[in-house]
Design a protein around this motif. Sequence first.
Motif, mmCIF file in Angstrom:
data_model
loop_
_atom_site.group_PDB
_atom_site.id
_atom_site.type_symbol
_atom_site.label_atom_id
_atom_site.label_comp_id
_atom_site.label_asym_id
_atom_site.label_seq_id
_atom_site.Cartn_x
_atom_site.Cartn_y
_atom_site.Cartn_z
ATOM 1 N N VAL A 28 9.093 -1.272 -12.651
ATOM 2 C CA VAL A 28 7.764 -0.715 -12.884
ATOM 3 C C VAL A 28 6.957 -0.616 -11.596
ATOM 4 C CG1 VAL A 28 5.562 -1.099 -14.076
ATOM 5 C CG2 VAL A 28 7.721 -1.519 -15.275
ATOM 6 N N GLY A 29 7.149 -1.567 -10.683
ATOM 7 C CA GLY A 29 6.400 -1.535 -9.433
ATOM 8 C C GLY A 29 6.935 -0.536 -8.425
ATOM 9 N N LEU A 30 8.134 -0.028 -8.658
ATOM 10 C CA LEU A 30 8.765 0.877 -7.693
ATOM 11 C C LEU A 30 7.995 2.171 -7.474
ATOM 12 C CD1 LEU A 30 11.113 1.310 -5.796
ATOM 13 C CD2 LEU A 30 12.487 2.114 -7.723
ATOM 14 N N PRO A 31 7.470 2.835 -8.513
ATOM 15 C CA PRO A 31 6.708 4.073 -8.250
ATOM 16 C C PRO A 31 5.482 3.843 -7.369
ATOM 17 C CG PRO A 31 7.313 3.926 -10.568
ATOM 18 C CD PRO A 31 7.648 2.601 -9.954
ATOM 19 N N PHE A 32 4.800 2.701 -7.524
ATOM 20 C CA PHE A 32 3.635 2.405 -6.680
ATOM 21 C C PHE A 32 4.034 2.310 -5.207
ATOM 22 C CE2 PHE A 32 2.513 0.844 -10.874
ATOM 23 C CZ PHE A 32 1.196 1.263 -11.022
ATOM 24 N N ILE A 33 5.156 1.598 -4.953
ATOM 25 C CA ILE A 33 5.623 1.449 -3.574
ATOM 26 C C ILE A 33 6.098 2.782 -3.019
ATOM 27 C CG2 ILE A 33 7.184 0.171 -2.066
ATOM 28 C CD1 ILE A 33 5.082 -1.511 -3.573
ATOM 29 N N ALA A 34 6.771 3.564 -3.846
ATOM 30 C CA ALA A 34 7.277 4.863 -3.394
ATOM 31 C C ALA A 34 6.129 5.807 -3.033
ATOM 32 C CB ALA A 34 8.155 5.480 -4.479
ATOM 33 N N ASN A 36 4.586 4.681 0.300
ATOM 34 C CA ASN A 36 5.408 5.034 1.456
ATOM 35 C C ASN A 36 5.397 6.533 1.732
ATOM 36 O OD1 ASN A 36 6.060 2.364 1.751
ATOM 37 N ND2 ASN A 36 8.057 2.520 0.748
ATOM 38 N N PHE A 37 5.390 7.332 0.667
ATOM 39 C CA PHE A 37 5.452 8.777 0.844
ATOM 40 C C PHE A 37 4.117 9.340 1.318
ATOM 41 C CE2 PHE A 37 5.396 13.184 -0.741
ATOM 42 C CZ PHE A 37 6.534 13.661 -0.111
ATOM 43 N N GLN A 38 2.992 8.823 0.786
ATOM 44 C CA GLN A 38 1.675 9.325 1.163
ATOM 45 C C GLN A 38 1.085 8.594 2.360
ATOM 46 O OE1 GLN A 38 -0.987 9.379 -2.203
ATOM 47 N NE2 GLN A 38 -0.019 11.211 -3.060
ATOM 48 N N ASP A 39 1.739 7.532 2.788
ATOM 49 C CA ASP A 39 1.278 6.760 3.927
ATOM 50 C C ASP A 39 -0.082 6.123 3.663
ATOM 51 O OD1 ASP A 39 1.633 5.647 6.398
ATOM 52 O OD2 ASP A 39 0.718 7.321 7.476
ATOM 53 N N TRP A 51 -2.296 3.452 0.371
ATOM 54 C CA TRP A 51 -2.371 2.882 -0.970
ATOM 55 C C TRP A 51 -3.612 3.434 -1.655
ATOM 56 C CZ3 TRP A 51 0.704 0.012 -4.064
ATOM 57 C CH2 TRP A 51 0.133 -0.589 -5.191
ATOM 58 N N ILE A 52 -3.440 4.050 -2.817
ATOM 59 C CA ILE A 52 -4.545 4.757 -3.459
ATOM 60 C C ILE A 52 -4.963 4.114 -4.780
ATOM 61 C CG2 ILE A 52 -3.871 6.957 -2.420
ATOM 62 C CD1 ILE A 52 -2.569 7.713 -5.082
ATOM 63 N N PHE A 53 -4.430 2.927 -5.098
ATOM 64 C CA PHE A 53 -4.639 2.357 -6.425
ATOM 65 C C PHE A 53 -5.641 1.201 -6.452
ATOM 66 C CE2 PHE A 53 -0.245 3.923 -6.142
ATOM 67 C CZ PHE A 53 -0.298 4.926 -7.097
ATOM 68 N N GLY A 54 -6.202 0.834 -5.319
ATOM 69 C CA GLY A 54 -7.209 -0.223 -5.296
ATOM 70 C C GLY A 54 -6.627 -1.600 -5.049
ATOM 71 N N SER A 87 -3.523 -7.692 0.366
ATOM 72 C CA SER A 87 -4.648 -6.849 -0.033
ATOM 73 C C SER A 87 -4.397 -5.419 0.419
ATOM 74 C CB SER A 87 -5.949 -7.377 0.589
ATOM 75 O OG SER A 87 -5.958 -7.158 1.991
ATOM 76 N N SER A 88 -5.316 -4.546 0.026
ATOM 77 C CA SER A 88 -5.242 -3.142 0.448
ATOM 78 C C SER A 88 -6.404 -2.798 1.367
ATOM 79 C CB SER A 88 -5.245 -2.226 -0.785
ATOM 80 O OG SER A 88 -6.421 -2.427 -1.551
ATOM 81 N N ASN A 89 -6.912 -3.781 2.081
ATOM 82 C CA ASN A 89 -8.081 -3.581 2.935
ATOM 83 C C ASN A 89 -7.836 -2.629 4.095
ATOM 84 O OD1 ASN A 89 -9.548 -5.365 1.369
ATOM 85 N ND2 ASN A 89 -9.058 -7.134 2.637
ATOM 86 N N TYR A 90 -6.579 -2.442 4.471
ATOM 87 C CA TYR A 90 -6.272 -1.616 5.645
ATOM 88 C C TYR A 90 -5.574 -0.316 5.255
ATOM 89 C CZ TYR A 90 -7.321 -6.081 7.754
ATOM 90 O OH TYR A 90 -7.943 -7.253 8.098
ATOM 91 N N GLY A 91 -5.769 0.067 3.988
ATOM 92 C CA GLY A 91 -5.189 1.330 3.544
ATOM 93 C C GLY A 91 -3.812 1.188 2.941
ATOM 94 N N PHE A 92 -3.238 -0.018 3.044
ATOM 95 C CA PHE A 92 -1.916 -0.259 2.484
ATOM 96 C C PHE A 92 -1.894 -1.590 1.753
ATOM 97 C CE2 PHE A 92 -0.570 3.173 5.087
ATOM 98 C CZ PHE A 92 0.598 3.643 4.504
#
Length: 349
Positions: A88-94, A97-100, A102-105, A176-181
């Motif tokens: 289930v976590g694989l699509p989030f990681i993919a 990586n593809f968009q360079d 993290w867009i999910f908060g 965390s996602s503080n740095y965009g990832f």
Amino acid sequence: METAIPLGMFYDNVSILDLKSTSINNVYIHKDFDAFSVTMAVLYLAVCIVGLGGNSLVIITILKLDKMSSATTVYIFNLALADGLFMVGLPFIAIQNFQDQWIFGDLVCKLVLVLDGINQFTSVFCLTVMSVDRYMALVDPLRFARWRTPQRAKIIAALMWFISLFPVLPMAIYFSSNYGFCTIDPYLASDTWWLTFLSYTFVLGFALPFTVMIVFYTALVATLRNSRPQGGPSSSLESHSLEKQVTKMVVAVVLVFGFCWLPFYIFNFCSLHRTELVLNFTRGFEFVVLLSYSWSCANPILYACLSEKFRRHFHTLLCPVKSSPTHCDRDTEGYVLHDTNVQDVSVLL
């Protein structure tokens, strides 16, 4: 499109190589969104679909046809559940990586990583317990019968899920996602902390389980060889066939587990001390992460499809009784998986 990505380390399936707005030790590498990136995205999607499909089939088969009637299938059910949730976590990681980015908060970041770690450790713990269960089932089934009941197996499985929570709790604090990832925060976690974290997860998630599996599987194969019956040719041939099947299964289990997870930990430890190695094999990190996920796709094959009884279950599930006899074998009607016959190699799977 090309972006500068700072050098770092990564745990599980997220890389600090992906930090975009800061740097570690002022070392930067470049990532190109070319054919390789597209290929990796497709492979991530394929692994996710195969992993979810295969493990879901095992879960449905056990719930519908077996109903967890033995300790063996209780462990296989929990293994398939952990592997399926791991996907289930694989699509989030993919997507990251593809968009360079993290867009999910930040909350989703922590939740995905913690759940990802729990499922990973539970899956590994299931394999470890299954190696012990197989040994007890074949070496001395009467002596260990009271330890191999479905009720006890369910209690042990619940403990495995609970214990798996503790090794990954630090991820909720330091990632965390503080740095965009979605990755480790370099300002919260020191190099010493990271080395400690990586070391104990390596021991709990690979070294110790791998050692236990090798010990019990080796003892199992040795016991089979030393206990060959001295009766007629038919009993000797049956024993030799069982030994051969078990040996193949053991070799497959150990090799696949080591092949999928050892490179992942090697790359992690190398990233701590070998900067030039990380720079030269940046894309190798992405492949190693994918390889660790693909391990969950292999489990349904190793622990279910290699079993004759599970193949019969799949046949019954996918080929309903109402279908034509030319397409379905009616001998599968009402077939229920049990592991009481210790001379059946399926007890090991």
